[in-house]
Design a protein around this motif. Sequence first.
Motif, PDB file in Angstrom:
ATOM      1  N   HIS A  42       0.852  -1.188   0.000  1.00 48.88           N
ATOM      2  CA  HIS A  42       0.000   0.000   0.000  1.00 48.88           C
ATOM      3  C   HIS A  42       0.890   1.242   0.000  1.00 48.88           C
ATOM      4  O   HIS A  42       1.631   1.460   0.956  1.00 48.88           O
ATOM      5  CB  HIS A  42      -0.947   0.037   1.187  1.00 48.88           C
ATOM      6  N   LEU A  90      -7.767  -2.374   5.402  1.00 48.87           N
ATOM      7  CA  LEU A  90      -6.861  -3.524   5.352  1.00 48.87           C
ATOM      8  C   LEU A  90      -6.970  -4.416   6.584  1.00 48.87           C
ATOM      9  O   LEU A  90      -6.555  -5.575   6.542  1.00 48.87           O
ATOM     10  CB  LEU A  90      -5.413  -3.044   5.201  1.00 48.87           C
ATOM     11  N   GLN A 110      -9.560  -7.680   1.890  1.00 51.34           N
ATOM     12  CA  GLN A 110      -8.715  -6.835   1.032  1.00 51.34           C
ATOM     13  C   GLN A 110      -7.261  -6.877   1.506  1.00 51.34           C
ATOM     14  O   GLN A 110      -6.334  -6.953   0.693  1.00 51.34           O
ATOM     15  CB  GLN A 110      -9.224  -5.391   1.045  1.00 51.34           C
ATOM     16  N   GLU A 113      -5.695 -10.160   0.447  1.00 53.11           N
ATOM     17  CA  GLU A 113      -5.388 -10.154  -0.988  1.00 53.11           C
ATOM     18  C   GLU A 113      -4.126  -9.357  -1.274  1.00 53.11           C
ATOM     19  O   GLU A 113      -3.282  -9.776  -2.071  1.00 53.11           O
ATOM     20  CB  GLU A 113      -6.558  -9.574  -1.776  1.00 53.11           C
ATOM     21  N   ARG A 114      -3.985  -8.195  -0.636  1.00 52.63           N
ATOM     22  CA  ARG A 114      -2.815  -7.350  -0.870  1.00 52.63           C
ATOM     23  C   ARG A 114      -1.522  -8.008  -0.366  1.00 52.63           C
ATOM     24  O   ARG A 114      -0.491  -7.929  -1.013  1.00 52.63           O
ATOM     25  CB  ARG A 114      -2.992  -5.979  -0.235  1.00 52.63           C
TER      26      ARG A 114
END
Length: 163
Positions: A42, A90, A110, A113-114
């Motif tokens: 991120h 997140l 999310q 996944e990141r």
Amino acid sequence: MQTISSSGDERRHRIELALGERINALISATRALSERSAAHFHPQLQPAAFHIARWLYAFGPARPSEVAEAVGMDRSSTSTLIGKMRSLGLLDSSPAPDDRRSIIIQLSPQGQERVAATIEERGKEFYARTQDWSTEDLAQLVELLGRLTSERSPETRSQALSP
């Protein structure tokens, strides 16, 4: 200053200096990869946030204090990053079942996944550096790094290996 008494000692000293240089290069390359990985995870977060996310990905839900201790960060910095990660979607949090005043944090879908995508990117870069290596070379590197990073002294290690 210590003088080197023989050519064997001098050779060992040169090799130890070269080892130190290679370890420094490895640390630098690891830091650079960690910075790139954190940005991939991120771009609005500090690199330390990725360490928190990776830990949660590997070990699952936990109290913020447990995460702080596990990743070697102070609780205040960890709390700030957790708040930012929650605001970005997140992390999820819920009351701790045994103490409603405390919370348990975990990666949101999310966040999971990141982290997975970032780990995959890291793996691609690592694979690109070692794809031409033999299985034996990789196994030897793993074994040698294990010996280098072992917390046991060489004497204790050799005793543990003896029958």
